[in-house]
Write a protein that holds these residues in place. Structure first.
Motif, mmCIF file in Angstrom:
data_model
loop_
_atom_site.group_PDB
_atom_site.id
_atom_site.type_symbol
_atom_site.label_atom_id
_atom_site.label_comp_id
_atom_site.label_asym_id
_atom_site.label_seq_id
_atom_site.Cartn_x
_atom_site.Cartn_y
_atom_site.Cartn_z
ATOM 1 N N VAL A 79 0.846 -1.191 0.000
ATOM 2 C CA VAL A 79 0.000 0.000 0.000
ATOM 3 C C VAL A 79 0.884 1.245 0.000
ATOM 4 O O VAL A 79 1.784 1.374 0.848
ATOM 5 N N ASP A 80 0.634 2.160 -0.929
ATOM 6 C CA ASP A 80 1.389 3.420 -1.038
ATOM 7 C C ASP A 80 2.908 3.208 -1.067
ATOM 8 O O ASP A 80 3.658 4.070 -0.618
ATOM 9 N N LYS A 81 3.336 2.080 -1.513
ATOM 10 C CA LYS A 81 4.765 1.728 -1.549
ATOM 11 C C LYS A 81 5.424 1.911 -0.184
ATOM 12 O O LYS A 81 6.609 2.200 -0.071
ATOM 13 N N GLU A 82 4.607 1.749 0.871
ATOM 14 C CA GLU A 82 5.144 2.009 2.214
ATOM 15 C C GLU A 82 4.909 0.889 3.213
ATOM 16 O O GLU A 82 5.664 0.728 4.153
ATOM 17 N N TRP A 83 3.818 0.169 3.059
ATOM 18 C CA TRP A 83 3.520 -0.878 4.036
ATOM 19 C C TRP A 83 2.699 -1.988 3.392
ATOM 20 O O TRP A 83 2.088 -1.795 2.348
ATOM 21 N N TYR A 84 2.733 -3.149 4.030
ATOM 22 C CA TYR A 84 2.017 -4.305 3.497
ATOM 23 C C TYR A 84 0.777 -4.636 4.326
ATOM 24 O O TYR A 84 0.831 -4.643 5.569
ATOM 25 N N LEU A 85 -0.304 -4.932 3.611
ATOM 26 C CA LEU A 85 -1.444 -5.610 4.233
ATOM 27 C C LEU A 85 -1.249 -7.082 3.906
ATOM 28 O O LEU A 85 -0.969 -7.427 2.757
#
Ligand code: GTP
Ligand code: MG
Length: 201
Positions: free
Chosen positions: A58-64
């Motif tokens: 997500v947003d190249k920042e964190w993973y779901l």
């Protein structure tokens, strides 16, 4: 991307938030609701739809991270055991996992399987939140009663209760609260991953 086990997971370079819970509780639907993509994670009214560890950046920042459901009775015992092992191995050993969201169907009273899983996460000192799902299916009063009952069954064992959210993938309720929580956690603890990757420090 999807992985069949911990060893197949991508490099742990982003904060991860894993969604776990009994089969059919609404994990994949909640991931779709949070990301605003109807068909990102595969959903089905047939329990046992999700079979791998699925990563959504997500947003190249964190993973779901979407996981298979635990405790699904209608699959072969050996397979159920293999899934259970895969889920626990990932949750226990993944260094970039920041929080586990344990989803609980808000229509039911506390279930042994959920309470046992909470106990296991507690024993392992894993950070987790609770999300009561499918809140569109019951009245506000009933929802409050269910959560209260759950709190009571936890209060007997825990000094401090985990953060508690409610959600409906149908109405989108809970979206802001859950995303705010993730965003705050990223800002507060994201540096831990950056430091771990920096060979100088
Ligand atoms: P597995 O991958 O099989 O473990 O299931 P899951 O936990 O990912 O559940 P999934 O998101 O596939 O949803 C299961 C069923 O519940 C589907 O028929 C969804 O449409 C339904 N469902 C999920 N969330 C909600 C919700 O918030 N409200 C209502 N009314 N139905 C929901
Ligand atoms: Mg699923």
């Amino acid at each position: 991307m999807s992985a069949p086990d911990l060893a197949g997971c991508p490099p742990g370079q982003y904060p991860e938030y894993a969604f776990v819970g009994r089969s059919n509780v609404g994990k994949s639907s909640l991931i779709n609701m949070l990301t605003g993509h109807k068909d990102l994670a595969r959903t089905s009214s047939d329990p046992g739809k999700t079979r791998l560890i699925n990563f959504f950046l997500v947003d190249k920042e964190w993973y779901l991270v979407d996981l298979p459901g635990f405790g699904y009775a209608r699959i072969a015992k050996t397979k159920r055991k293999a899934w259970d092992f895969m889920i626990r191995e990932y949750l226990e050993s993944r260094k970039s996992l920041f929080y586990i969201f344990l989803l609980i169907d808000s229509r039911h009273d506390p279930q042994t399987l959920d309470l046992n899983f909470i106990q296991w996460m507690g024993d392992k000192a894993l950070p987790f939140c609770l999300v009561f799902t499918k809140t569109d299916k019951l009245t506000k009063v009933r929802l409050r009663m269910v959560i209260e009952k759950f709190r009571e069954s936890l209060n007997n064992k825990w000094e401090e209760l985990p953060p508690i959210f409610t959600s409906s993938s149908k109405t989108g309720s809970g979206k802001t609260e859950i995303l705010d929580f993730i965003s705050r956690t990223n800002s507060e603890y994201g540096y831990l991953l950056t430091e771990a990757q920096d060979p100088v420090t």
